[in-house]
Design a protein around this motif. Structure first.
Motif, short mmCIF file in Angstrom:
data_model
loop_
_atom_site.label_atom_id
_atom_site.label_comp_id
_atom_site.label_asym_id
_atom_site.label_seq_id
_atom_site.Cartn_x
_atom_site.Cartn_y
_atom_site.Cartn_z
N ARG A 59 0.83 -1.21 0.00
CA ARG A 59 0.00 0.00 0.00
C ARG A 59 0.87 1.26 0.00
O ARG A 59 0.60 2.22 -0.74
N ARG A 60 1.91 1.25 0.79
CA ARG A 60 2.79 2.42 0.88
C ARG A 60 3.47 2.68 -0.46
O ARG A 60 3.51 3.81 -0.95
N LEU A 61 4.03 1.63 -1.06
CA LEU A 61 4.73 1.79 -2.33
C LEU A 61 3.76 2.14 -3.46
O LEU A 61 4.09 2.95 -4.34
N ALA A 62 2.56 1.54 -3.45
CA ALA A 62 1.58 1.81 -4.50
C ALA A 62 1.13 3.28 -4.46
O ALA A 62 0.98 3.92 -5.51
N LYS A 63 0.92 3.80 -3.28
CA LYS A 63 0.51 5.20 -3.17
C LYS A 63 1.64 6.14 -3.60
O LYS A 63 1.39 7.19 -4.19
N ALA A 64 2.88 5.72 -3.34
CA ALA A 64 4.03 6.52 -3.79
C ALA A 64 4.12 6.54 -5.31
O ALA A 64 4.64 7.50 -5.90
N GLN A 65 3.58 5.48 -5.95
CA GLN A 65 3.55 5.42 -7.41
C GLN A 65 2.27 6.07 -7.98
O GLN A 65 2.00 5.96 -9.16
N GLU A 66 1.50 6.70 -7.08
CA GLU A 66 0.26 7.40 -7.45
C GLU A 66 -0.82 6.45 -7.96
O GLU A 66 -1.61 6.79 -8.84
N PHE A 67 -0.87 5.25 -7.37
CA PHE A 67 -1.96 4.32 -7.65
C PHE A 67 -3.10 4.63 -6.69
O PHE A 67 -2.87 5.05 -5.56
N ASP A 68 -4.33 4.40 -7.14
CA ASP A 68 -5.49 4.45 -6.24
C ASP A 68 -5.69 3.04 -5.67
O ASP A 68 -5.91 2.10 -6.43
N VAL A 69 -5.59 2.92 -4.37
CA VAL A 69 -5.73 1.62 -3.72
C VAL A 69 -7.01 1.63 -2.89
O VAL A 69 -7.18 2.47 -2.00
#
Length: 262
Positions: A199-209
């Protein structure tokens, strides 16, 4: 049934007869794995392993820069020879942290995606070296891993398609198409840590989780909204994905309606 209304059951007799039954024999024929030119085949695989080394080093650098404190590694894809089943079950090594992420069959080929931790690529180098040397134990029995090595045609860095286990027809045709993905994560040593790290890395990549997740014994599934282009670009950073699928519409809308509207 109200008291006084009970009736006797109908019992049909004399209309059946017994026969002896024997289960028909089941013949399982496994296609033999052809022997390879040991030197040529082993040397080719050694060269492919060599090409993974700089990729693994680059992956670790990217992962460290993203703030990872552990779990460094690379996803590698193993491809079989045509019409030969890949001995994929022999690729995983739990004690070394080498995990089989998924297995796919496409036409006449088998593909397996494997997570190789940083520093553990040597395991596969050793297997190939034993194969080339025709290694034997003290009793003279072959321990050359040929039942695995002879099924492998290609070893390479896994692409986005290597993680796609959904119907190939629904794989995004346009790299910039934004949609909801099912992201299947391995449990790893700590399920919660794996999810929170993703979740942390995905948000850093600007993904909507999306909030919440579906939990299975060996996988945790999250919904992520992004494009194939961004997902592919982030694979080296987010190295914990086991499978990717397109999120499906559920019947929740209809299920939530009042009975008369359903």
């Amino acid at each position: 049934m109200p008291e006084g209304k009970k009736q006797r059951h109908f019992i049909l007799e004399g209309v059946t007869h017994a026969e002896q039954f024997a289960r028909p024999p089941r013949v399982i024929q496994s296609k033999p794995v052809p022997e390879r030119d040991r030197h040529r085949h082993g040397t080719a695989l050694q060269g492919q392993i060599e090409t993974l080394k700089p990729e693994l080093a680059a992956a670790r650098k990217v992962q460290e820069e993203a703030g990872l404190e552990g779990g460094f590694g690379l996803q590698a894809e193993f491809e079989s020879f045509p019409d030969i089943e890949l001995a994929f079950e022999r690729l995983a090594r739990e004690k070394l942290g080498i995990e089989l992420l998924n297995v796919r069959h496409d036409d006449k080929l088998t593909y397996a995606t494997v997570f190789v931790p940083d520093g553990k690529l040597a395991h596969f180098e050793n297997l190939i070296q034993d194969y080339l040397a025709e290694k034997r134990d003290i009793n003279g029995n072959l321990r050359d891993h040929r039942t695995l090595i002879n099924t492998i045609k290609q070893i390479r860095v896994a692409s986005l398609r290597a993680l796609w286990t959904d119907d190939p027809k629904v794989f995004p045709e346009k790299a910039d198409e934004i949609f909801w993905w099912e992201v299947w994560l391995p449990v790893g040593a700590d399920r919660n840590a794996t999810v929170e790290n993703f979740r942390r890395l995905a948000k850093a990549q600007e993904f909507d989780v999306a909030e919440g997740e579906a939990i299975f014994p060996e996988r945790t599934v999250l919904l992520v909204r992004t494009s194939a282009e961004k997902m592919a670009r982030s694979m080296m950073t987010i190295n914990s994905i086991a499978e990717l699928r397109r999120a499906k519409e559920t019947a929740e809308f209809f299920d939530a309606l009042p009975p008369e509207e359903q």
